[in-house]
Design a protein around this motif. Structure first.
Motif, PDB file in Angstrom:
ATOM      1  N   LEU A  42       8.302 -14.771  -9.162  1.00 31.15           N
ATOM      2  CA  LEU A  42       8.876 -14.379  -7.880  1.00 31.15           C
ATOM      3  C   LEU A  42       8.976 -15.626  -7.018  1.00 31.15           C
ATOM      4  CD1 LEU A  42       9.812 -12.135  -5.949  1.00 31.15           C
ATOM      5  CD2 LEU A  42       7.436 -11.886  -5.228  1.00 31.15           C
ATOM      6  N   ASN A  43      10.209 -15.993  -6.668  1.00 29.95           N
ATOM      7  CA  ASN A  43      10.445 -17.202  -5.879  1.00 29.95           C
ATOM      8  C   ASN A  43      10.779 -16.821  -4.450  1.00 29.95           C
ATOM      9  OD1 ASN A  43      10.269 -19.003  -8.184  1.00 29.95           O
ATOM     10  ND2 ASN A  43      12.240 -18.173  -8.821  1.00 29.95           N
ATOM     11  N   ASN A  44       9.913 -17.193  -3.540  1.00 32.10           N
ATOM     12  CA  ASN A  44      10.163 -16.976  -2.113  1.00 32.10           C
ATOM     13  C   ASN A  44      10.541 -18.321  -1.499  1.00 32.10           C
ATOM     14  OD1 ASN A  44       9.306 -14.145  -1.932  1.00 32.10           O
ATOM     15  ND2 ASN A  44       7.287 -14.931  -2.447  1.00 32.10           N
ATOM     16  N   ARG A  45      11.672 -18.378  -0.831  1.00 36.27           N
ATOM     17  CA  ARG A  45      12.138 -19.650  -0.290  1.00 36.27           C
ATOM     18  C   ARG A  45      12.833 -19.433   1.049  1.00 36.27           C
ATOM     19  NH1 ARG A  45      13.253 -24.790  -2.160  1.00 36.27           N
ATOM     20  NH2 ARG A  45      14.945 -25.873  -1.081  1.00 36.27           N
ATOM     21  N   PHE A  46      12.554 -20.327   1.967  1.00 30.14           N
ATOM     22  CA  PHE A  46      13.210 -20.284   3.274  1.00 30.14           C
ATOM     23  C   PHE A  46      13.369 -21.715   3.763  1.00 30.14           C
ATOM     24  CE2 PHE A  46      12.822 -20.254   7.964  1.00 30.14           C
ATOM     25  CZ  PHE A  46      13.969 -19.534   8.254  1.00 30.14           C
ATOM     26  N   HIS A  60       4.607 -12.231 -10.286  1.00 27.96           N
ATOM     27  CA  HIS A  60       4.363 -10.889  -9.774  1.00 27.96           C
ATOM     28  C   HIS A  60       4.223  -9.921 -10.948  1.00 27.96           C
ATOM     29  CE1 HIS A  60       4.552  -7.259  -7.393  1.00 27.96           C
ATOM     30  NE2 HIS A  60       5.590  -6.840  -8.097  1.00 27.96           N
ATOM     31  N   THR A  62      16.461  -4.761 -10.824  1.00 30.72           N
ATOM     32  CA  THR A  62      16.591  -5.040  -9.393  1.00 30.72           C
ATOM     33  C   THR A  62      17.442  -3.987  -8.694  1.00 30.72           C
ATOM     34  OG1 THR A  62      17.527  -6.604  -7.790  1.00 30.72           O
ATOM     35  CG2 THR A  62      18.502  -6.594  -9.977  1.00 30.72           C
ATOM     36  N   GLY A  83       8.781 -23.017   0.290  1.00 33.73           N
ATOM     37  CA  GLY A  83       8.890 -22.135  -0.858  1.00 33.73           C
ATOM     38  C   GLY A  83       7.547 -21.875  -1.515  1.00 33.73           C
ATOM     39  N   LEU A  84       7.482 -20.756  -2.203  1.00 33.56           N
ATOM     40  CA  LEU A  84       6.281 -20.380  -2.951  1.00 33.56           C
ATOM     41  C   LEU A  84       6.731 -19.606  -4.184  1.00 33.56           C
ATOM     42  CD1 LEU A  84       3.153 -20.108  -3.141  1.00 33.56           C
ATOM     43  CD2 LEU A  84       3.396 -17.944  -1.900  1.00 33.56           C
ATOM     44  N   THR A  85       6.265 -20.010  -5.348  1.00 30.99           N
ATOM     45  CA  THR A  85       6.565 -19.315  -6.591  1.00 30.99           C
ATOM     46  C   THR A  85       5.288 -18.703  -7.141  1.00 30.99           C
ATOM     47  OG1 THR A  85       8.402 -20.802  -7.115  1.00 30.99           O
ATOM     48  CG2 THR A  85       7.477 -19.541  -8.927  1.00 30.99           C
TER      49      THR A  85
END
Length: 340
Positions: free
Chosen positions: A29-33, A197, A316, A192-194
């Motif tokens: 799960l890649n969270n990026r901003f 999950h 998804t 970002g944080l990978t």
């Protein structure tokens, strides 16, 4: 103090956890901003100096020089106006060793993070020091900045610090940075944080259903059906007891019209984001309402899912492009008033 122990033959204090009946899904799960902001009038001068191969600080009313510069005088609280140059060489005041560099760090081999008090400054700057081993750096060592050829007004314009008293002049800047507007520098910082999950069994039902073009909810012990399914009811904690396949039709309960553009927006405003209560479910979920003028969307409107081509389906909710009016009469308010 009393210690309670379980005697041989007594029931275990640990509740048994049954093995899942479904395959448990797991994926990165890649969270990026990317955070874009103005540095303001003070830090912009620091950034512009880095572009030029210089380091500046701010002088406070009591004579101390802060690097990087501070926006307000720590002694009086007044806005900083006195910006001064400092040297690009200094003294290591404290440090720690980074044996395994991480992605995005200044160097791709072991290095030191150090607090460096530059000549002419009264505070320390945090940066990387390139040395061959942990035994090659000591508190009190003299180091100097090594500049990148392409500089954009970022702290990484200093590639690293290296041992030694004398710093070479920064090379001519090969970058073509954006011009600062009225001395204001705009920067974009990627955040970002990978993580990996791992879905719960109920979430795995839901994701497997989407892959197959189905909407799977979960019924809890008290009878309500939640979509997406939960492990337990958010109302009273009663466990989910089984899966329920739901139709892809429902009711718009509440909605908002998006009129404001933003970075990364994939749909041209105005458009509608709405909570859709699927037929047979007891909680709505958020999705897009398209194929209808935004000002015609209303509470109680009957809608149906518009699926993407089956070849594009994955685990998804994006498998559903959006919801569109079904053409059926609007639902009576009393049928969804408890789901707003």
């Amino acid at each position: 103090m009393t210690i309670n122990a379980t005697a041989p033959g007594d029931a275990s204090p640990v509740a048994p956890v049954p093995a899942p009946e479904s395959t448990i899904l797991s994926a990165p799960l890649n969270n990026r901003f990317d955070y874009t902001r103005s540095l303001g009038p003070v830090l912009s001068q620091f950034a512009l100096a880095l572009r030029d191969g210089r380091i500046v600080g701010s002088r406070s009313s009591d004579g101390r020089v802060f690097v990087p510069p501070v926006e307000f005088d720590p002694a009086t609280g007044a806005v900083t106006t006195d910006i001064v140059d400092v040297a690009s060489a200094g003294t290591v005041t404290s440090w720690s060793w980074q044996p395994e560099p991480l992605e995005g760090q200044p160097l791709d081999k072991p290095f030191a993070w150090a607090l460096i008090t530059l000549d002419g400054a009264d505070t320390a700057l945090l940066h990387a020091v390139a040395v061959d081993s942990v035994d090659d750096l000591h508190t009190g060592d003299r180091v100097h900045a090594v500049w990148r050829a392409a500089r954009t007004g970022h702290i990484a314009d200093i590639a690293y610090f290296a041992p030694g008293e004398h710093a070479d002049a920064a090379p001519a800047n090969t970058a073509d940075p954006d011009d600062a507007v009225a001395g204001q520098v705009i920067i974009t910082t990627p955040i970002g944080l990978t993580i990996t999950h791992t879905a719960s069994e109920e979430e795995s039902w839901y994701l497997e259903g989407l892959k197959a073009g189905k909407l799977i909810g979960g019924r809890v012990a008290t009878g309500e059906v939640y979509f997406p399914p939960r492990q337990a009811s958010p109302a009273d904690g009663s466990p989910t007891t089984g899966r329920v396949e739901l139709p892809d039709t429902g009711i718009v309960t509440t909605f908002c019209i998006v009129n404001v553009p933003f970075l990364g927006q994939q749909i041209k405003p105005p458009y509608v984001a709405a909570y859709v209560l699927l037929d047979g479910a007891d909680i709505p979920f958020l999705h897009l309402i398209l194929d209808v003028p935004a000002d015609e969307v209303r509470m109680g409107m009957r809608v149906k899912a518009v699926w993407r081509p089956e070849a594009e389906w994955d685990f998804t909710m994006r498998n559903i492009s959006h919801f569109a009016p079904s053409g059926e009469p609007d639902a009576d308010f009393e049928s969804y008033r408890n789901h707003l």
